[in-house]
Design a protein around this motif. Structure first.
Motif, PDB file in Angstrom:
ATOM      1  N   TYR A  66       1.520  -1.248   0.255  1.00 19.37           N
ATOM      2  CA  TYR A  66       0.145   0.384  -0.218  1.00 19.37           C
ATOM      3  C   TYR A  66       1.311   1.331   0.271  1.00 19.37           C
ATOM      4  CZ  TYR A  66      -2.791   3.718   1.786  1.00 19.37           C
ATOM      5  OH  TYR A  66      -4.050   4.920   1.945  1.00 19.37           O
ATOM      6  N   ARG A  67       1.766   0.827   0.870  1.00 22.23           N
ATOM      7  CA  ARG A  67       2.750   2.554   0.953  1.00 22.23           C
ATOM      8  C   ARG A  67       3.406   2.557   0.061  1.00 22.23           C
ATOM      9  NH1 ARG A  67       3.388   0.272   5.471  1.00 22.23           N
ATOM     10  NH2 ARG A  67       3.995   0.725   7.533  1.00 22.23           N
ATOM     11  N   GLN A  68       4.115   1.512  -1.169  1.00 31.43           N
ATOM     12  CA  GLN A  68       4.855   1.776  -2.506  1.00 31.43           C
ATOM     13  C   GLN A  68       3.716   2.645  -3.612  1.00 31.43           C
ATOM     14  OE1 GLN A  68       7.547  -1.567  -3.788  1.00 31.43           O
ATOM     15  NE2 GLN A  68       8.399  -1.332  -1.814  1.00 31.43           N
ATOM     16  N   GLU A  69       2.051   1.467  -3.686  1.00 27.91           N
ATOM     17  CA  GLU A  69       1.692   2.578  -4.511  1.00 27.91           C
ATOM     18  C   GLU A  69       1.622   3.751  -3.978  1.00 27.91           C
ATOM     19  OE1 GLU A  69      -0.029   0.719  -7.148  1.00 27.91           O
ATOM     20  OE2 GLU A  69       1.219  -1.526  -5.967  1.00 27.91           O
ATOM     21  N   ILE A  70       1.062   3.876  -3.218  1.00 31.04           N
ATOM     22  CA  ILE A  70       0.886   5.144  -2.503  1.00 31.04           C
ATOM     23  C   ILE A  70       1.720   6.492  -3.242  1.00 31.04           C
ATOM     24  CG2 ILE A  70       0.630   7.075  -0.828  1.00 31.04           C
ATOM     25  CD1 ILE A  70      -1.669   5.641  -1.621  1.00 31.04           C
ATOM     26  N   ASP A  71       3.526   5.996  -2.649  1.00 37.00           N
ATOM     27  CA  ASP A  71       4.335   6.741  -3.090  1.00 37.00           C
ATOM     28  C   ASP A  71       3.928   7.547  -4.139  1.00 37.00           C
ATOM     29  OD1 ASP A  71       5.144   7.212  -1.027  1.00 37.00           O
ATOM     30  OD2 ASP A  71       6.374   5.937   0.080  1.00 37.00           O
ATOM     31  N   ARG A 105      -8.048  -2.853  -3.044  1.00 33.72           N
ATOM     32  CA  ARG A 105      -9.456  -3.827  -2.464  1.00 33.72           C
ATOM     33  C   ARG A 105      -9.100  -4.852  -1.546  1.00 33.72           C
ATOM     34  NH1 ARG A 105     -15.129  -4.830  -6.131  1.00 33.72           N
ATOM     35  NH2 ARG A 105     -14.898  -2.385  -6.949  1.00 33.72           N
ATOM     36  N   GLY A 106      -8.224  -5.364  -1.723  1.00 32.53           N
ATOM     37  CA  GLY A 106      -7.698  -7.004  -1.301  1.00 32.53           C
ATOM     38  C   GLY A 106      -6.586  -6.225   0.138  1.00 32.53           C
ATOM     39  N   VAL A 107      -6.026  -5.425  -0.330  1.00 34.63           N
ATOM     40  CA  VAL A 107      -5.133  -5.151   0.806  1.00 34.63           C
ATOM     41  C   VAL A 107      -6.285  -4.370   1.599  1.00 34.63           C
ATOM     42  CG1 VAL A 107      -3.541  -3.455   1.307  1.00 34.63           C
ATOM     43  CG2 VAL A 107      -3.487  -4.264  -1.134  1.00 34.63           C
ATOM     44  N   MET A 108      -7.114  -3.457   1.025  1.00 33.42           N
ATOM     45  CA  MET A 108      -7.450  -2.451   2.722  1.00 33.42           C
ATOM     46  C   MET A 108      -8.450  -3.804   3.171  1.00 33.42           C
ATOM     47  SD  MET A 108      -9.865   0.126   1.056  1.00 33.42           S
ATOM     48  CE  MET A 108     -11.262   0.315   1.814  1.00 33.42           C
ATOM     49  N   ALA A 109      -8.540  -4.991   2.292  1.00 35.92           N
ATOM     50  CA  ALA A 109      -9.739  -5.763   3.065  1.00 35.92           C
ATOM     51  C   ALA A 109      -9.000  -6.922   4.099  1.00 35.92           C
ATOM     52  CB  ALA A 109     -10.493  -6.677   2.717  1.00 35.92           C
ATOM     53  N   ALA A 110      -7.794  -6.220   3.955  1.00 38.30           N
ATOM     54  CA  ALA A 110      -6.725  -7.985   4.215  1.00 38.30           C
ATOM     55  C   ALA A 110      -6.146  -7.062   5.827  1.00 38.30           C
ATOM     56  CB  ALA A 110      -5.439  -8.112   3.568  1.00 38.30           C
ATOM     57  N   ILE A 111      -6.009  -5.804   6.194  1.00 34.75           N
ATOM     58  CA  ILE A 111      -5.514  -5.127   6.858  1.00 34.75           C
ATOM     59  C   ILE A 111      -6.528  -4.745   8.488  1.00 34.75           C
ATOM     60  CG2 ILE A 111      -4.286  -3.014   7.491  1.00 34.75           C
ATOM     61  CD1 ILE A 111      -3.076  -2.715   4.708  1.00 34.75           C
ATOM     62  N   GLU A 112      -6.426  -5.250   9.421  1.00 38.07           N
ATOM     63  CA  GLU A 112      -6.765  -4.440  10.564  1.00 38.07           C
ATOM     64  C   GLU A 112      -6.928  -3.007  10.531  1.00 38.07           C
ATOM     65  OE1 GLU A 112      -5.236  -6.343  14.258  1.00 38.07           O
ATOM     66  OE2 GLU A 112      -4.736  -7.723  13.343  1.00 38.07           O
ATOM     67  N   ALA A 113      -7.983  -2.524  10.725  1.00 40.14           N
ATOM     68  CA  ALA A 113      -8.906  -1.352  10.402  1.00 40.14           C
ATOM     69  C   ALA A 113      -7.964  -1.206  11.576  1.00 40.14           C
ATOM     70  CB  ALA A 113     -10.144  -1.145  11.919  1.00 40.14           C
ATOM     71  N   SER A 114      -7.410  -1.107  12.681  1.00 42.31           N
ATOM     72  CA  SER A 114      -6.329  -0.223  13.924  1.00 42.31           C
ATOM     73  C   SER A 114      -5.540   0.524  12.585  1.00 42.31           C
ATOM     74  CB  SER A 114      -6.362  -0.743  14.420  1.00 42.31           C
ATOM     75  OG  SER A 114      -5.842  -2.377  15.054  1.00 42.31           O
ATOM     76  N   TRP A 116      -5.166  -0.047   9.862  1.00 42.10           N
ATOM     77  CA  TRP A 116      -5.390   0.248   8.178  1.00 42.10           C
ATOM     78  C   TRP A 116      -5.920   2.037   9.176  1.00 42.10           C
ATOM     79  CZ3 TRP A 116      -5.791   1.072   3.475  1.00 42.10           C
ATOM     80  CH2 TRP A 116      -6.739   1.915   2.809  1.00 42.10           C
ATOM     81  N   GLN A 117      -5.786   2.606   9.500  1.00 44.53           N
ATOM     82  CA  GLN A 117      -6.627   3.672  10.328  1.00 44.53           C
ATOM     83  C   GLN A 117      -5.066   4.671  10.406  1.00 44.53           C
ATOM     84  OE1 GLN A 117      -8.945   5.499  10.398  1.00 44.53           O
ATOM     85  NE2 GLN A 117     -10.343   4.799   9.669  1.00 44.53           N
ATOM     86  N   ASP A 118      -3.892   4.229  10.342  1.00 47.45           N
ATOM     87  CA  ASP A 118      -2.724   4.351  11.506  1.00 47.45           C
ATOM     88  C   ASP A 118      -2.277   5.044   9.332  1.00 47.45           C
ATOM     89  OD1 ASP A 118      -3.107   4.606  13.736  1.00 47.45           O
ATOM     90  OD2 ASP A 118      -1.453   2.569  13.997  1.00 47.45           O
ATOM     91  N   LEU A 119      -1.722   3.664   8.921  1.00 46.44           N
ATOM     92  CA  LEU A 119      -1.770   4.195   7.469  1.00 46.44           C
ATOM     93  C   LEU A 119      -2.339   5.001   6.580  1.00 46.44           C
ATOM     94  CD1 LEU A 119      -1.628   0.251   5.787  1.00 46.44           C
ATOM     95  CD2 LEU A 119       0.615   1.914   5.500  1.00 46.44           C
ATOM     96  N   TYR A 120      -4.050   4.855   6.607  1.00 44.55           N
ATOM     97  CA  TYR A 120      -4.751   5.581   5.792  1.00 44.55           C
ATOM     98  C   TYR A 120      -3.975   6.980   6.369  1.00 44.55           C
ATOM     99  CZ  TYR A 120      -8.930   8.523   3.937  1.00 44.55           C
ATOM    100  OH  TYR A 120      -9.910   9.394   3.575  1.00 44.55           O
ATOM    101  N   ALA A 121      -3.643   7.356   7.784  1.00 46.07           N
ATOM    102  CA  ALA A 121      -4.075   8.336   8.413  1.00 46.07           C
ATOM    103  C   ALA A 121      -2.622   9.060   7.882  1.00 46.07           C
ATOM    104  CB  ALA A 121      -3.699   9.013   9.928  1.00 46.07           C
TER     105      ALA A 121
END
Length: 186
Positions: A66-71, A105-114, A116-121
């Motif tokens: 996810y981080r690499q895709e965003i970068d 989609r698959g990445v988001m579903a597989a990463i725990e909510a807590s 995911w919140q850190d990654l998103y922020a």
């Protein structure tokens, strides 16, 4: 305590693992539940121990993808703006974004909510800034309508989350075309 630099072979192994995971996710069309870590290790040319030393869980590996895709999305903006008209740059960037969203989609579903919140922020502002740069340049050159900001476009892009996986290839590009047409200055 001084942090040790990673050995070059360890850095290369980590990169190969992430590259293999990204390729596997792309083949799965974003359906991460079938991502077999032992096959990722094999594809990367490393042992399972090396994979787990770098990424103790599937979640850690997917977070790095996810981080690499965003970068990559963010770093594409200056080159696009340097070689394309602002509206074409925005269109190409959104095309890349829908490819990323398919895998996400698959990445988001597989990463725990807590987690995911850190990654998103940590990454949300990067995407906002990239999109703002595209919109600002387009508005300055009269190609993109005034009064639109990154938050508006992100809300519109939210429609992508409702596209069924089986219809992604045809519907997602149509959604982007409609968004770009709506952003075009009349």
């Amino acid at each position: 305590m001084v942090a040790r630099a990673r050995r070059s072979d360890a850095v290369l192994n980590r990169e190969r693992i992430v590259t293999a995971a990204r390729a596997a996710l792309a083949e799965l069309n974003g359906a991460d539940e079938d991502l077999a870590l032992h096959l990722v290790a094999k594809s990367a040319g490393v042992g399972q121990g090396t994979l787990y030393r770098n990424f103790p869980t599937r979640e850690h590996l997917l977070a790095e993808v996810y981080r690499q895709e965003i970068d990559e999305l963010v770093s594409a903006v200056p080159a696009l703006l340097a070689t394309e008209t602002p509206l074409d740059a925005l269109t190409r960037w959104l095309d890349r974004l829908i490819e990323y969203a398919r895998v996400k989609r698959g990445v988001m579903a597989a990463i725990e909510a807590s987690a995911w919140q850190d990654l998103y922020a940590d990454n949300h502002s990067k995407l906002d800034n990239a999109l703002t740069a595209l919109l600002t340049k387009g508005q300055a050159e009269g190609e993109i309508r005034e009064g639109v900001d990154a938050a508006d476009v992100i809300l519109l892009l939210g429609a992508l989350s409702r596209v069924p996986r089986t219809e992604w290839e045809t519907r997602a590009p149509t959604v982007v075309t409609i968004i770009v047409d709506g952003l075009r200055r009349r």
